[in-house]
Design an enzyme around this catalytic site. Structure first.
Site, PDB file in Angstrom:
ATOM      1  N   CYS A  74       0.826  -1.202   0.000  1.00 49.76           N
ATOM      2  CA  CYS A  74       0.000   0.000   0.000  1.00 49.76           C
ATOM      3  C   CYS A  74       0.866   1.259   0.000  1.00 49.76           C
ATOM      4  O   CYS A  74       2.005   1.238   0.462  1.00 49.76           O
ATOM      5  CB  CYS A  74      -0.903   0.008   1.235  1.00 49.76           C
ATOM      6  SG  CYS A  74      -2.228  -1.201   1.139  1.00 49.76           S
ATOM      7  N   CYS A 155      -3.620   0.370  -3.146  1.00 51.98           N
ATOM      8  CA  CYS A 155      -4.307   0.634  -1.877  1.00 51.98           C
ATOM      9  C   CYS A 155      -3.623   1.778  -1.134  1.00 51.98           C
ATOM     10  O   CYS A 155      -2.464   2.079  -1.398  1.00 51.98           O
ATOM     11  CB  CYS A 155      -4.354  -0.631  -1.011  1.00 51.98           C
ATOM     12  SG  CYS A 155      -2.804  -1.542  -0.917  1.00 51.98           S
TER      13      CYS A 155
END
Ligand code: C8R
Length: 255
Positions: A74, A155
């Site tokens: 992420c 993400c």
């Protein structure tokens, strides 16, 4: 062999793909050690060999995408449009960010070309179709599919590097970024999109963060529930542009 307008398949394609695959898997990211480069090459070959290069579909690439995919942490995904030079120099110098070319799939395919032909030996080394000749050519279908998967996997915070010197506008809805990536970011996983709007050193600043195309991009993304920020000429990237243009006024310390 059919005749097309783009350059043909890269010479020694097998060696180039295998070599890049091994160097990515063994030298750069040994934690991906279980990737089978031979199988990956075979699945790329089978996606296009002996096929009409105007009839390629995403199904053709499914086995390849499946074999080559790997997790992306992420907050590291970096998307771009019309900044391919500086964006890749930037990710080389800053390990905090990854473009598609820093993943196994993009690393193998970057600046390589390939297409098939129904006649022997099934690969056309002389020419390949341009996008204007047919949309469903091996390379367009590949990049669209890889970009879609890359965007879906993102993400946290996503960065985007756009080019403010492009006359048609920094954000173009016909680009892969504008037509595929922004619509495949998942609002349940991605919280914010940070835009870095770079202009070419010595080039025109056709657009800034308050420009028309950026406004359109912002409204599309806000409608999809992402938080947006935009920075003009993000300094860490500009410094890298300045390495190639050290004497330019834009690159002086006190501007
Ligand atoms: N992406 C798309 N295309 C890519 C690519 C890539 O990572 N890497 C290469 N070499 N290419 P552009 P865009 C090739 O107009 O359309 C992903 C393809 O042949 O400057 O908005 C990436 O994640 C392709 O047709 O940008 C990035 O975020 C052109 O370069 C966007 O999509 C695309 O160049 C960029 O795609």
């Amino acid at each position: 062999m059919m005749k097309w307008k783009d350059r043909g398949t890269t010479k020694n394609l097998q060696e180039v793909i295998l070599g890049r695959c091994y160097s990515y898997v063994m030298a750069r990211y040994p934690e991906l050690g279980d990737k089978d480069c031979l199988k990956i090459w075979e699945s790329l070959k089978h996606a296009f060999i002996y096929k009409n290069p105007c009839n390629i579909t995403s199904e053709d690439y499914e086995p390849l995408m499946e074999l080559a995919t790997h997790p992306i942490p992420c907050n590291k995904s970096l998307l771009w449009s019309k900044t391919s030079d500086v964006v890749h120099r930037y990710t080389k110098s800053n390990q905090n960010f990854l473009t598609l070319e820093d993943t196994l799939l993009g690393y193998m395919a970057d600046r390589v070309s390939w297409c098939g032909d129904p006649s022997d030996p099934g690969i056309n080394y002389e020419s390949c179709p341009k996008r204007s000749e047919c949309e469903s050519n091996p390379s367009s279908v590949f990049w669209k599919m890889a970009s879609k998967l890359f965007a879906e996997a993102a993400c946290g915070v996503v960065q985007v590097m756009l080019n403010g010197s492009v006359e048609a506008g920094a954000f173009r809805s016909s680009s892969i970024f504008g037509s595929i990536e922004i619509f495949n970011l998942n609002p349940d996983k991605v919280s914010e999109v940070h835009i870095w709007l770079m202009h070419d050193i010595g080039g025109p600043q056709s657009e800034s963060c308050s420009g028309h195309s950026i406004k359109r991009l912002k409204s599309i993304l806000e409608e999809r529930n992402f938080k947006i920020t935009c920075v003009d000429n993000y300094r860490p990237v500009q410094l890298l542009q300045c390495v190639h243009n050290p004497d330019h006024t834009d690159c002086r310390l006190c501007t």
